[in-house]
Design an enzyme around this catalytic site. Structure first.
Site, PDB file in Angstrom:
ATOM      1  CG  HIS A 168      -3.740  -0.115   0.635  1.00 64.99           C
ATOM      2  ND1 HIS A 168      -2.596  -0.870   0.645  1.00 64.99           N
ATOM      3  CD2 HIS A 168      -3.355   1.151   0.936  1.00 64.99           C
ATOM      4  CE1 HIS A 168      -1.554  -0.103   0.950  1.00 64.99           C
ATOM      5  NE2 HIS A 168      -1.991   1.127   1.145  1.00 64.99           N
ATOM      6  CG  ASN A 216       8.116 -10.482   6.224  1.00 69.20           C
ATOM      7  OD1 ASN A 216       8.403 -11.346   5.406  1.00 69.20           O
ATOM      8  ND2 ASN A 216       7.506  -9.357   5.882  1.00 69.20           N
ATOM      9  CG  ASP A 246      -7.533 -10.688   2.034  1.00 71.64           C
ATOM     10  OD1 ASP A 246      -8.030 -10.318   3.115  1.00 71.64           O
ATOM     11  OD2 ASP A 246      -6.342 -11.064   1.932  1.00 71.64           O
ATOM     12  CB  CYS A 297     -24.525   8.454 -13.238  1.00 69.61           C
ATOM     13  SG  CYS A 297     -22.820   7.853 -13.201  1.00 69.61           S
ATOM     14  CB  CYS A 350     -22.214   9.829  -9.648  1.00 72.39           C
ATOM     15  SG  CYS A 350     -22.673   8.113  -9.306  1.00 72.39           S
ATOM     16  CB  ALA A 401       1.855 -14.378   9.423  1.00 75.31           C
ATOM     17  CB  CYS A 408     -22.564   3.943 -12.271  1.00 72.65           C
ATOM     18  SG  CYS A 408     -23.405   4.762 -10.915  1.00 72.65           S
ATOM     19  NE  ARG A 424      -5.721  -8.945  -6.287  1.00 72.16           N
ATOM     20  CZ  ARG A 424      -5.505  -7.703  -5.857  1.00 72.16           C
ATOM     21  NH1 ARG A 424      -5.536  -6.697  -6.708  1.00 72.16           N
ATOM     22  NH2 ARG A 424      -5.241  -7.474  -4.599  1.00 72.16           N
TER      23      ARG A 424
HETATM   24  C1  BJW Z   1       4.959 -13.667   4.765  1.00 69.35           C
HETATM   25  C2  BJW Z   1       4.354 -14.866   4.437  1.00 69.35           C
HETATM   26  C3  BJW Z   1       3.917 -15.632   5.506  1.00 69.35           C
HETATM   27  C4  BJW Z   1       4.862 -13.936   2.601  1.00 69.35           C
HETATM   28  N1  BJW Z   1       4.088 -15.194   6.753  1.00 69.35           N
HETATM   29  N2  BJW Z   1       5.146 -13.260   6.009  1.00 69.35           N
HETATM   30  C5  BJW Z   1       7.234   8.196  -0.354  1.00 69.35           C
HETATM   31  C6  BJW Z   1       8.426   7.717  -0.863  1.00 69.35           C
HETATM   32  C7  BJW Z   1       8.444   6.989  -2.048  1.00 69.35           C
HETATM   33  C8  BJW Z   1       7.275   6.715  -2.745  1.00 69.35           C
HETATM   34  C9  BJW Z   1       6.101   7.180  -2.230  1.00 69.35           C
HETATM   35  C10 BJW Z   1       6.083   7.922  -1.068  1.00 69.35           C
HETATM   36  N3  BJW Z   1       4.798   8.233  -0.788  1.00 69.35           N
HETATM   37  C11 BJW Z   1       4.021   7.712  -1.754  1.00 69.35           C
HETATM   38  C12 BJW Z   1       4.790   7.080  -2.656  1.00 69.35           C
HETATM   39  C13 BJW Z   1       4.323   6.365  -3.866  1.00 69.35           C
HETATM   40  C14 BJW Z   1       3.711   5.024  -3.555  1.00 69.35           C
HETATM   41  C15 BJW Z   1       4.749   4.123  -2.918  1.00 69.35           C
HETATM   42  O1  BJW Z   1       4.777   3.864  -1.735  1.00 69.35           O
HETATM   43  N4  BJW Z   1       5.638   3.574  -3.706  1.00 69.35           N
HETATM   44  C16 BJW Z   1       6.688   2.682  -3.195  1.00 69.35           C
HETATM   45  C17 BJW Z   1       6.497   1.283  -3.788  1.00 69.35           C
HETATM   46  C18 BJW Z   1       8.021   3.253  -3.474  1.00 69.35           C
HETATM   47  N5  BJW Z   1       2.550   5.189  -2.682  1.00 69.35           N
HETATM   48  C19 BJW Z   1       1.387   5.573  -3.152  1.00 69.35           C
HETATM   49  O2  BJW Z   1       1.237   5.829  -4.324  1.00 69.35           O
HETATM   50  C20 BJW Z   1       0.238   5.698  -2.166  1.00 69.35           C
HETATM   51  N6  BJW Z   1      -0.394   6.961  -2.376  1.00 69.35           N
HETATM   52  C21 BJW Z   1       0.031   8.089  -1.812  1.00 69.35           C
HETATM   53  O3  BJW Z   1       0.864   8.109  -0.932  1.00 69.35           O
HETATM   54  O4  BJW Z   1      -0.585   9.218  -2.308  1.00 69.35           O
HETATM   55  C22 BJW Z   1       0.071  10.465  -2.139  1.00 69.35           C
HETATM   56  C23 BJW Z   1       1.358  10.478  -2.971  1.00 69.35           C
HETATM   57  C24 BJW Z   1       1.372   9.947  -4.253  1.00 69.35           C
HETATM   58  C25 BJW Z   1       2.546   9.937  -4.998  1.00 69.35           C
HETATM   59  C26 BJW Z   1       3.729  10.437  -4.441  1.00 69.35           C
HETATM   60  C27 BJW Z   1       3.707  10.961  -3.144  1.00 69.35           C
HETATM   61  C28 BJW Z   1       2.507  10.985  -2.410  1.00 69.35           C
HETATM   62  C29 BJW Z   1      -0.827   4.675  -2.458  1.00 69.35           C
HETATM   63  C30 BJW Z   1      -0.359   3.287  -2.243  1.00 69.35           C
HETATM   64  C31 BJW Z   1      -1.492   2.320  -2.568  1.00 69.35           C
HETATM   65  C32 BJW Z   1      -0.999   0.900  -2.634  1.00 69.35           C
HETATM   66  N7  BJW Z   1      -1.959   0.113  -3.326  1.00 69.35           N
HETATM   67  C33 BJW Z   1      -1.748  -1.302  -3.447  1.00 69.35           C
HETATM   68  C34 BJW Z   1      -2.896  -1.886  -4.316  1.00 69.35           C
HETATM   69  C35 BJW Z   1      -4.177  -1.960  -3.497  1.00 69.35           C
HETATM   70  C36 BJW Z   1      -5.298  -2.545  -4.247  1.00 69.35           C
HETATM   71  C37 BJW Z   1      -5.050  -3.950  -4.662  1.00 69.35           C
HETATM   72  O5  BJW Z   1      -4.791  -4.842  -3.826  1.00 69.35           O
HETATM   73  O6  BJW Z   1      -5.140  -4.195  -5.853  1.00 69.35           O
HETATM   74  O7  BJW Z   1      -1.738  -1.935  -2.176  1.00 69.35           O
HETATM   75  S1  BJW Z   1      -0.131  -1.736  -4.081  1.00 69.35           S
HETATM   76  C38 BJW Z   1       0.102  -3.152  -3.077  1.00 69.35           C
HETATM   77  O8  BJW Z   1       1.177  -2.973  -2.127  1.00 69.35           O
HETATM   78  C39 BJW Z   1      -1.181  -3.277  -2.254  1.00 69.35           C
HETATM   79  C40 BJW Z   1      -0.654  -3.723  -0.938  1.00 69.35           C
HETATM   80  O9  BJW Z   1      -1.601  -3.448   0.067  1.00 69.35           O
HETATM   81  C41 BJW Z   1       0.617  -2.931  -0.819  1.00 69.35           C
HETATM   82  C42 BJW Z   1       1.598  -3.479   0.178  1.00 69.35           C
HETATM   83  O10 BJW Z   1       2.021  -4.759  -0.172  1.00 69.35           O
HETATM   84  P1  BJW Z   1       2.282  -5.823   0.965  1.00 69.35           P
HETATM   85  O11 BJW Z   1       1.026  -6.132   1.658  1.00 69.35           O
HETATM   86  O12 BJW Z   1       3.415  -5.382   1.799  1.00 69.35           O
HETATM   87  O13 BJW Z   1       2.632  -7.128   0.107  1.00 69.35           O
HETATM   88  P2  BJW Z   1       4.024  -7.592  -0.507  1.00 69.35           P
HETATM   89  O14 BJW Z   1       3.721  -8.629  -1.521  1.00 69.35           O
HETATM   90  O15 BJW Z   1       4.850  -6.446  -0.936  1.00 69.35           O
HETATM   91  O16 BJW Z   1       4.801  -8.253   0.728  1.00 69.35           O
HETATM   92  C43 BJW Z   1       4.383  -9.457   1.314  1.00 69.35           C
HETATM   93  C44 BJW Z   1       5.304  -9.733   2.478  1.00 69.35           C
HETATM   94  O17 BJW Z   1       4.825 -10.851   3.178  1.00 69.35           O
HETATM   95  C45 BJW Z   1       6.748 -10.054   2.083  1.00 69.35           C
HETATM   96  O18 BJW Z   1       7.625  -9.285   2.887  1.00 69.35           O
HETATM   97  C46 BJW Z   1       6.903 -11.544   2.363  1.00 69.35           C
HETATM   98  O19 BJW Z   1       8.196 -11.875   2.826  1.00 69.35           O
HETATM   99  C47 BJW Z   1       5.899 -11.732   3.467  1.00 69.35           C
HETATM  100  N8  BJW Z   1       5.306 -13.058   3.543  1.00 69.35           N
HETATM  101  N9  BJW Z   1       4.334 -14.985   3.038  1.00 69.35           N
HETATM  102  C48 BJW Z   1       4.750 -14.002   6.948  1.00 69.35           C
HETATM  103  N10 BJW Z   1       3.314 -16.834   5.283  1.00 69.35           N
HETATM  104 ZN    ZN Z   2     -22.324   6.856 -11.172  1.00 65.94          ZN
END
Ligand code: BJW
Ligand code: ZN
Length: 248
Positions: free
Chosen positions: A123, A215, A108, A152, A134, A233, A149, A74
């Site tokens: 994120h 969107n 990105d 360490c 560490c 977008a 690392c 990526r």
């Molecule tokens: C276009 C287009 C164009 C296309 N023009 N539009 C409360 C309720 C339920 C669950 C939870 C909650 N709180 C926490 C959770 C758990 C979890 C969560 O949310 N789960 C849900 C899926 C249900 N959240 C977490 O775990 C978070 N941590 C947290 O809250 O800690 C405390 C906690 C933990 C556990 C329980 C409770 C509390 C952390 C979330 C971290 C997300 N990480 C990632 C990976 C990042 C690193 C990496 O990139 O590898 O982040 S996951 C992934 O999703 C990434 C993205 O940033 C993120 C969002 O995705 P995004 O950007 O919306 O992309 P897509 O693909 O989903 O959508 C693209 C959109 O674009 C689409 O709508 C298309 O239509 C559109 N599109 N082309 C305009 N040209």
């Molecule tokens: Zn280290």
């Protein structure tokens, strides 16, 4: 593209033009037109793995090499592409409204490359690793395979926030303050399903802010947003800047 102009409500243009505090939340869709796969789109698959299953601490624990390979791939992809009109329009908006915050879920760095300055990368980012032992941070360059690392010798991990992990408290607080106090919030290219980022728009709405969603498709936010413009977008944001502020 025909129709975009007509789809942007006049009120959105007026409110953006008069905005004192502007916030923007972006997701993977904003980088899609640069050629970066989205998370939940059909192009998001990598070697038959779902991104949702690779972006977890459990996946890294089970097979760190697989997860690192995906992140190295990526990183290479994003270094080979360029920012698109969505990134440039957002950078332009930063110049037009002095109290401005860009909150991005994207890792990105394309916003930075397009000239945005006030960015909260909630994120993390693809270009750094963090030591699991560490906590040292290191810049990634020609790395391949497992990253260790220099300080360490411990196993490093990508410097991103995986599912189930907490976001940086300070960044998250700044993001909620920026969206909650904004008079105009643009939510662009995110499926708005991942928490806590998905709550930012509601913080703005609760405080009387105008929330404009951009969107390709409706999302869970669509019913609550003040307005939603369905379209690419890059095209919508470019048109929005033009309509609100004239020639770029
Ligand atoms: C276009 C287009 C164009 C296309 N023009 N539009 C409360 C309720 C339920 C669950 C939870 C909650 N709180 C926490 C959770 C758990 C979890 C969560 O949310 N789960 C849900 C899926 C249900 N959240 C977490 O775990 C978070 N941590 C947290 O809250 O800690 C405390 C906690 C933990 C556990 C329980 C409770 C509390 C952390 C979330 C971290 C997300 N990480 C990632 C990976 C990042 C690193 C990496 O990139 O590898 O982040 S996951 C992934 O999703 C990434 C993205 O940033 C993120 C969002 O995705 P995004 O950007 O919306 O992309 P897509 O693909 O989903 O959508 C693209 C959109 O674009 C689409 O709508 C298309 O239509 C559109 N599109 N082309 C305009 N040209
Ligand atoms: Zn280290």
């Amino acid at each position: 593209m025909a129709g975009i102009k007509e789809n942007i409500p006049d009120e959105a243009i007026q409110r953006l033009r008069g905005a004192k505090r502007l916030a923007i939340l972006t997701g993977a869709g904003v980088s899609a037109e640069s050629g970066v796969p989205t998370f939940r789109g059909k192009d998001g698959l990598w070697k038959n793995h779902l991104p949702q299953q690779l972006a977890t601490p459990q996946a890294f624990e089970k097979d760190p090499e697989l997860v690192w390979d995906w992140y190295h791939w990526r990183r290479k992809v994003v270094l080979e592409v360029l920012p698109n009109p969505a990134h440039y329009s957002i950078a332009e908006l930063e110049k037009r409204v002095p109290d401005f915050t860009l909150i991005t879920q994207n890792v990105d760095r394309l916003h930075l490359r397009a000239g945005s300055e006030r960015i909260l990368e909630i994120h993390g980012d693809l270009h750094h690793a963090r030591c699991g032992e560490c906590s040292a941070i290191a810049a990634l360059e020609e790395h391949q395979g497992l990253v260790t690392c220099d300080i360490c010798g411990g196993l490093m991990r990508p410097n991103v926030v995986w599912f189930g992990e907490s976001l940086d408290v300070r960044l998250l607080e700044q993001a909620f303050i920026a969206s909650g106090s904004s008079d105009f919030l643009i939510v662009a290219g995110t499926s708005n399903v991942v928490q806590p980022a998905a709550s930012l728009a509601y913080a703005a709405l609760e405080n009387g802010g105008y929330v404009l969603e951009v969107n390709l498709d409706p999302t869970p936010l669509t019913g609550s947003a003040t307005a939603t413009v369905l379209g690419h977008a890059g095209e919508v944001l470019e048109e929005l800047v033009l309509l609100a502020f004239g020639e770029q």
